[in-house]
Write an enzyme that holds these catalytic residues in place. Structure first.
Site, PDB file in Angstrom:
ATOM      1  N   LYS A  42       0.807  -1.195   0.000  1.00 53.69           N
ATOM      2  CA  LYS A  42       0.000   0.000   0.000  1.00 53.69           C
ATOM      3  C   LYS A  42       0.857   1.269   0.000  1.00 53.69           C
ATOM      4  O   LYS A  42       0.360   2.367  -0.249  1.00 53.69           O
ATOM      5  CB  LYS A  42      -0.870   0.027   1.279  1.00 53.69           C
ATOM      6  CG  LYS A  42      -1.739  -1.181   1.465  1.00 53.69           C
ATOM      7  CD  LYS A  42      -2.350  -1.158   2.883  1.00 53.69           C
ATOM      8  CE  LYS A  42      -2.687  -2.560   3.314  1.00 53.69           C
ATOM      9  NZ  LYS A  42      -3.015  -2.619   4.745  1.00 53.69           N
ATOM     10  N   ASP A 102      14.924  -0.352  -0.226  1.00 53.38           N
ATOM     11  CA  ASP A 102      15.731  -0.543   0.978  1.00 53.38           C
ATOM     12  C   ASP A 102      16.809  -1.594   0.658  1.00 53.38           C
ATOM     13  O   ASP A 102      17.798  -1.283   0.023  1.00 53.38           O
ATOM     14  CB  ASP A 102      14.751  -0.968   2.086  1.00 53.38           C
ATOM     15  CG  ASP A 102      15.355  -1.008   3.471  1.00 53.38           C
ATOM     16  OD1 ASP A 102      16.085  -0.077   3.822  1.00 53.38           O
ATOM     17  OD2 ASP A 102      15.091  -1.970   4.210  1.00 53.38           O
ATOM     18  N   LYS A 130      17.145   4.223   0.045  1.00 51.75           N
ATOM     19  CA  LYS A 130      18.128   4.084   1.130  1.00 51.75           C
ATOM     20  C   LYS A 130      19.289   3.278   0.555  1.00 51.75           C
ATOM     21  O   LYS A 130      19.370   2.061   0.738  1.00 51.75           O
ATOM     22  CB  LYS A 130      17.527   3.290   2.296  1.00 51.75           C
ATOM     23  CG  LYS A 130      16.579   4.052   3.196  1.00 51.75           C
ATOM     24  CD  LYS A 130      16.185   3.150   4.372  1.00 51.75           C
ATOM     25  CE  LYS A 130      15.055   3.745   5.186  1.00 51.75           C
ATOM     26  NZ  LYS A 130      14.529   2.789   6.180  1.00 51.75           N
ATOM     27  N   PHE A 151      14.243   5.241   9.875  1.00 54.90           N
ATOM     28  CA  PHE A 151      12.904   4.741   9.570  1.00 54.90           C
ATOM     29  C   PHE A 151      11.959   5.918   9.366  1.00 54.90           C
ATOM     30  O   PHE A 151      11.779   6.750  10.249  1.00 54.90           O
ATOM     31  CB  PHE A 151      12.381   3.793  10.653  1.00 54.90           C
ATOM     32  CG  PHE A 151      11.250   2.956  10.143  1.00 54.90           C
ATOM     33  CD1 PHE A 151      11.500   1.746   9.504  1.00 54.90           C
ATOM     34  CD2 PHE A 151       9.936   3.404  10.231  1.00 54.90           C
ATOM     35  CE1 PHE A 151      10.464   0.992   8.969  1.00 54.90           C
ATOM     36  CE2 PHE A 151       8.893   2.662   9.703  1.00 54.90           C
ATOM     37  CZ  PHE A 151       9.154   1.451   9.079  1.00 54.90           C
ATOM     38  N   VAL A 152      11.360   5.980   8.190  1.00 51.14           N
ATOM     39  CA  VAL A 152      10.506   7.118   7.859  1.00 51.14           C
ATOM     40  C   VAL A 152       9.039   6.720   7.705  1.00 51.14           C
ATOM     41  O   VAL A 152       8.723   5.581   7.357  1.00 51.14           O
ATOM     42  CB  VAL A 152      10.996   7.839   6.580  1.00 51.14           C
ATOM     43  CG1 VAL A 152      12.304   8.558   6.832  1.00 51.14           C
ATOM     44  CG2 VAL A 152      11.134   6.870   5.404  1.00 51.14           C
ATOM     45  N   ASP A 158       4.332   3.525   6.227  1.00 51.89           N
ATOM     46  CA  ASP A 158       3.749   3.206   7.530  1.00 51.89           C
ATOM     47  C   ASP A 158       4.768   2.631   8.511  1.00 51.89           C
ATOM     48  O   ASP A 158       5.855   2.210   8.135  1.00 51.89           O
ATOM     49  CB  ASP A 158       2.658   2.140   7.360  1.00 51.89           C
ATOM     50  CG  ASP A 158       3.250   0.763   7.075  1.00 51.89           C
ATOM     51  OD1 ASP A 158       4.075   0.645   6.142  1.00 51.89           O
ATOM     52  OD2 ASP A 158       2.924  -0.194   7.800  1.00 51.89           O
ATOM     53  N   ARG A 164       0.293   6.478   7.488  1.00 55.72           N
ATOM     54  CA  ARG A 164       0.339   6.600   6.028  1.00 55.72           C
ATOM     55  C   ARG A 164      -0.261   7.927   5.549  1.00 55.72           C
ATOM     56  O   ARG A 164       0.078   8.413   4.478  1.00 55.72           O
ATOM     57  CB  ARG A 164      -0.449   5.457   5.367  1.00 55.72           C
ATOM     58  CG  ARG A 164       0.187   4.082   5.532  1.00 55.72           C
ATOM     59  CD  ARG A 164      -0.488   3.099   4.578  1.00 55.72           C
ATOM     60  NE  ARG A 164      -0.228   1.711   4.906  1.00 55.72           N
ATOM     61  CZ  ARG A 164       0.834   1.018   4.521  1.00 55.72           C
ATOM     62  NH1 ARG A 164       1.782   1.615   3.820  1.00 55.72           N
ATOM     63  NH2 ARG A 164       0.978  -0.242   4.849  1.00 55.72           N
TER      64      ARG A 164
HETATM   65  P1  IMP Z   1      13.195  -3.954   0.384  1.00 52.17           P
HETATM   66  O1  IMP Z   1      12.523  -5.133  -0.228  1.00 52.17           O
HETATM   67  O2  IMP Z   1      14.162  -4.362   1.461  1.00 52.17           O
HETATM   68  O3  IMP Z   1      13.837  -3.023  -0.612  1.00 52.17           O
HETATM   69  O4  IMP Z   1      12.098  -3.177   1.208  1.00 52.17           O
HETATM   70  C1  IMP Z   1      11.199  -2.342   0.658  1.00 52.17           C
HETATM   71  C2  IMP Z   1       9.979  -2.227   1.558  1.00 52.17           C
HETATM   72  O5  IMP Z   1      10.350  -2.086   2.944  1.00 52.17           O
HETATM   73  C3  IMP Z   1       9.192  -0.984   1.227  1.00 52.17           C
HETATM   74  O6  IMP Z   1       8.222  -1.256   0.257  1.00 52.17           O
HETATM   75  C4  IMP Z   1       8.592  -0.605   2.556  1.00 52.17           C
HETATM   76  O7  IMP Z   1       7.339  -1.247   2.712  1.00 52.17           O
HETATM   77  C5  IMP Z   1       9.524  -1.145   3.593  1.00 52.17           C
HETATM   78  N1  IMP Z   1      10.366  -0.080   4.199  1.00 52.17           N
HETATM   79  C6  IMP Z   1      11.706   0.006   4.141  1.00 52.17           C
HETATM   80  N2  IMP Z   1      12.157   1.078   4.797  1.00 52.17           N
HETATM   81  C7  IMP Z   1      11.070   1.703   5.300  1.00 52.17           C
HETATM   82  C8  IMP Z   1      10.882   2.911   6.080  1.00 52.17           C
HETATM   83  O8  IMP Z   1      11.816   3.640   6.460  1.00 52.17           O
HETATM   84  N3  IMP Z   1       9.593   3.224   6.392  1.00 52.17           N
HETATM   85  C9  IMP Z   1       8.523   2.463   6.004  1.00 52.17           C
HETATM   86  N4  IMP Z   1       8.654   1.349   5.259  1.00 52.17           N
HETATM   87  C10 IMP Z   1       9.915   0.963   4.921  1.00 52.17           C
END
Ligand code: IMP
Ligand code: MG
Length: 178
Positions: A42, A102, A130, A151-152, A158, A164
């Site tokens: 979402k 991330d 990030k 963490f944002v 969220d 959100r």
């Molecule tokens: P990845 O698969 O590790 O790249 O993670 C991506 C997902 O992690 C994003 O779609 C977010 O849902 C979640 N995420 C990563 N960092 C944050 C943050 O700082 N705040 C909120 N959600 C985050």
């Protein structure tokens, strides 16, 4: 500012200006095309709705909801599809719109999946990056803001499904999740 915010990282105005800029760059690339714009639920919804309204090319909208198996310490390294696309991506130019990259796990897997399904092209547009946290070999084609490892929340993002709807992006206070 919300009481659970440490500070505001990006204001509504900063977000608005930058999203328009990025959408304009993406738009130039799709002149004469009809891309399928895939929002990842979402977290991307607010960014998604601001982004698509800046595109002048005709677009089709679709959504996916995904999560990684085994949250926490043990992850099987597999992407779980909670809601799949309605449209067939075969031969389509796909624009994936995501809130934040991330580790890169989600987007690396999604891009591979959509190409395997026969998409003609797949690009990734992210609101936040990030870069320091990257574990998978993937980077957005277009990104609005590079951020530090904090963490944002807000503007779609969220923590435990909350925050959100904040119109800005804020850094969550550590005591909320520690
Ligand atoms: P990845 O698969 O590790 O790249 O993670 C991506 C997902 O992690 C994003 O779609 C977010 O849902 C979640 N995420 C990563 N960092 C944050 C943050 O700082 N705040 C909120 N959600 C985050
Ligand atoms: Mg997400």
């Amino acid at each position: 500012m919300h009481q659970d915010c440490e500070r505001i990282l990006l204001t509504e105005q900063q977000i608005c200006t930058r999203v328009k800029e990025v959408a304009c760059e993406v738009d130039a690339r799709y002149a004469g095309k009809f891309p399928l714009v895939v929002g990842i639920l979402k977290g991307s919804i607010i960014f998604y709705s601001d982004f698509i309204r800046e595109l002048s090319c005709p677009v089709e909208l679709d959504f996916m909801a995904v999560s990684s198996y085994g949250s926490g310490a043990v992850s099987s390294g597999k992407l779980k599809i909670k809601k799949d696309l309605d449209r067939d991506v075969k031969g389509r130019d796909v624009i994936i719109v995501e809130d934040i990259i991330d580790s890169g796990f989600t987007l690396a897997n999604l891009k591979t999946l959509l190409l395997e399904r026969g998409a003609a092209s797949v690009i990734i547009v992210t609101l936040l990056n990030k870069a320091e946290r990257r574990e998978y070999d993937i980077s957005p084609d277009y990104n609005c803001f590079d951020i530090e490892n904090e963490f944002v929340i807000g503007y779609g993002l969220d923590y435990n499904e909350r925050y959100r709807n904040l119109p800005y992006i804020g850094i969550l206070k550590h005591e909320v999740y520690e």
